[in-house]
Design a protein around this motif. Structure first.
Motif, short mmCIF file in Angstrom:
data_model
loop_
_atom_site.label_atom_id
_atom_site.label_comp_id
_atom_site.label_asym_id
_atom_site.label_seq_id
_atom_site.Cartn_x
_atom_site.Cartn_y
_atom_site.Cartn_z
N ALA A 78 0.82 -1.21 0.00
CA ALA A 78 0.00 0.00 0.00
C ALA A 78 0.85 1.26 0.00
O ALA A 78 1.98 1.27 0.51
N PRO A 88 -8.15 6.22 6.92
CA PRO A 88 -9.56 6.41 6.57
C PRO A 88 -10.24 7.51 7.39
O PRO A 88 -11.03 8.29 6.85
N GLN A 135 -17.21 -3.21 11.31
CA GLN A 135 -16.20 -2.90 10.31
C GLN A 135 -15.07 -3.92 10.25
O GLN A 135 -14.18 -3.82 9.40
N ARG A 162 -7.19 -8.08 5.82
CA ARG A 162 -7.30 -6.96 6.75
C ARG A 162 -7.91 -5.75 6.04
O ARG A 162 -7.63 -5.47 4.87
N THR A 163 -8.79 -5.04 6.76
CA THR A 163 -9.41 -3.84 6.21
C THR A 163 -9.04 -2.62 7.06
O THR A 163 -8.71 -2.75 8.23
N GLU A 164 -9.09 -1.48 6.44
CA GLU A 164 -8.89 -0.24 7.17
C GLU A 164 -10.01 0.71 6.74
O GLU A 164 -10.08 1.09 5.57
N SER A 165 -10.89 1.03 7.66
CA SER A 165 -12.05 1.87 7.37
C SER A 165 -12.33 2.73 8.59
O SER A 165 -11.73 2.55 9.65
N PRO A 192 -14.97 3.42 3.58
CA PRO A 192 -14.78 1.97 3.68
C PRO A 192 -13.38 1.51 3.34
O PRO A 192 -12.97 0.40 3.68
N HIS A 193 -12.65 2.35 2.68
CA HIS A 193 -11.26 2.07 2.31
C HIS A 193 -10.62 3.39 1.97
O HIS A 193 -11.29 4.37 1.66
N PHE A 236 -4.69 1.77 -0.44
CA PHE A 236 -4.74 0.42 0.11
C PHE A 236 -4.75 -0.57 -1.05
O PHE A 236 -5.22 -0.24 -2.15
N SER A 284 -6.56 -2.90 -2.04
CA SER A 284 -7.84 -3.11 -2.71
C SER A 284 -8.27 -1.92 -3.56
O SER A 284 -9.11 -2.06 -4.46
N HIS A 285 -7.68 -0.76 -3.30
CA HIS A 285 -8.02 0.46 -4.04
C HIS A 285 -6.73 1.24 -4.29
O HIS A 285 -6.45 2.25 -3.64
#
Length: 468
Positions: A284, A296, A382, A390-393, A411-412, A416, A418-419
């Motif tokens: 990332a 986020p 979340q 793993r997510t970060e939001s 949401p992101h 990151f 994913s984006h």
């Protein structure tokens, strides 16, 4: 392949495969997609080194390196990146890596809990400078360094390391820096086998960094230590130091100890599609100069600014997943969400210098007043489901004095895995970081040089471009 899907299998041999991969990196031809990602991470790390040059962790590391070996010339003197100073190869690498992580702005691999850019590029550029490597060779060495930096913590088990109190942030960069150095030193596979054994002996670092305040110890664990020790391992092997053969496979060796045998250890991850699948898409970029999990909430606060009058803020509530208490109570400004929320509301923007300011967090009465009105809470909804990445939001709710509530949910964050950020996004970020220090035209020259990195006949061009 992941630890959740593939149990630890001590019978899977990895040492020889890893060694052959590293020995063949300069002859390999990675995909155009991966090479572009590699170039963007080189640029992002160079920009961090330029922006962080005068921060305390960088200044201390530079003085330390110069005190040990500064001022000399010779074949093993390397430049401390971002400066005209030279020190021994290892000392310069240490100081350069500390500079790159002197603040929260460089890249990270969220699935591995490592920040590979500063240690890997510091080691690679130091060896490239002293050995006269081309830009294309530098790029391939850096890309290989990212592979080991990301793969090793997952092979050992991210959960295993946390339970043992061992920081992934030290171990990943150690193997990453050693790999990048070994590539540019052109070590043969049989010599690289000994690099792994000296990496295993030096694998270290604790989660104590979470208690750090000034970002000095954190810069050491995340960057300086791994860069220094990884380069040492490669240089020692080159000098003829020998150790345990097949160190990563030996029944009595480090990687097959009980610590990594159970839990989420996955030896096969080290060599799964090695050379064809890259860790770079899992790496990332930080869009903002703050810790990854705070990004986020920062984005949400910045998005809310046009809709609120900061003087009318009664309270702020930030809901997030993960280790929310760490970012509520962090002593380090760039990790403390209450502080970051306060300066965003006061300044109506997020400034790189302000995000790192211990003095302002401790002494500014307006900041202290707003921090008392910021609440950080855990939001279980979340959290990623078991087995999911793993997510970060974050959700930010601003209560105004007239009774209104303004809410933003992120949401992101851009950057990151994913984006991902686009090449234009990364170049714009690099320009923002470098222009105040270098000037617009010199900063543009750095961007252009990295864009054409594979055409550089001498990678020392990059060192000259960020020198001041």
């Amino acid at each position: 392949m992941s630890g959740a899907e593939t149990p630890f299998d001590a019978s899977i041999p990895v040492s020889a495969t890893l060694s052959a991969y590293v020995a063949g990196v300069l002859a390999a031809e990675p995909s155009a997609e991966y090479r572009e990602l590699g170039r963007l991470h080189v640029l992002d790390t160079l920009a961090a080194m330029v922006a962080c040059r005068d921060l305390e962790p960088a200044v201390l590391a530079r003085a330390y390196a110069l005190g040990l070996s500064g001022g000399g010339g010779g074949p093993n003197a390397a430049t401390i990146l971002g400066t005209s100073d030279k020190a021994s190869l290892v000392d310069a690498t240490f100081a350069s890596a500390m500079t790159g992580h002197a603040a929260e702005i460089n890249d990270f691999i969220p699935s591995a809990f490592v920040q590979p850019g500063p240690p890997v590029l510091a080691a690679a550029l130091a060896v490239a400078e002293t050995r006269g490597a081309t830009g294309g060779e530098l790029l391939r060495a850096v890309m290989a360094g990212y592979e080991l930096a990301g793969r090793m913590p997952k092979a050992l088990g991210v959960g295993n390391l946390r339970r043992a109190g061992i920081a992934n942030h030290g171990i990943g960069p150690l193997f990453g820096a050693a790999t990048a150095a070994a590539v540019l030193l052109r070590l043969p596979a049989e010599t690289i086998e000994h690099v792994w054994t000296y990496c295993a002996q030096q694998a270290s670092g604790s989660w104590q960094w979470l208690l750090d305040v000034e970002h000095i110890e954190k810069a050491f664990v995340f960057a300086g230590m791994g860069a220094r020790d990884g380069l040492h391992a490669a240089l020692m092997a080159q000098a003829g130091f020998r150790g345990v053969r097949g160190a990563l496979d030996h029944p009595g060796g480090w990687m097959r100890s009980a610590l990594f045998r159970d839990g989420d250890g996955d030896r096969a991850y080290l060599i799964d599609e090695l050379g064809t699948r890259s860790e770079l898409p899992l790496t990332a970029f930080k869009r903002f100069p703050v810790g990854g999990p705070t990004q986020p909430a920062v984005e949400a606060l910045l998005a809310l600014l046009p809709r609120i009058d900061s003087s009318q803020v009664r309270a702020v509530r930030i809901e997030m997943p993960g280790r929310w208490e760490a970012f509520r109570d962090a002593a380090m400004p760039a990790l403390n969400l209450r502080y970051l929320a306060a300066i965003i509301l006061i300044d109506r923007r997020l400034d790189f210098v302000a995000a790192q300011s211990l003095a302002r967090m401790a002494q500014d009465p307006q900041v202290s007043d707003l921090m008392r009105r910021v609440e950080i809470v855990h939001d279980p909804d979340q959290e990623a489901a078991p087995g999911e990445p793993r997510t970060e939001s974050a959700r930010v709710i601003v209560q105004l004095t007239d009774g209104r509530k303004e809410t933003a949910y992120v949401p992101h964050v851009l950057g990151f895995p994913s984006h991902p950020m686009s090449p234009a996004d990364v170049e714009a970020k690099a320009m923002d970081l470098m222009t105040p220090a270098l000037g617009e035209a010199p900063a543009e020259a750095v961007v252009a040089a990295v864009r054409g990195l594979e055409d550089l006949t001498d990678s020392r061009t990059l060192i000259d471009l960020i020198r001041r």
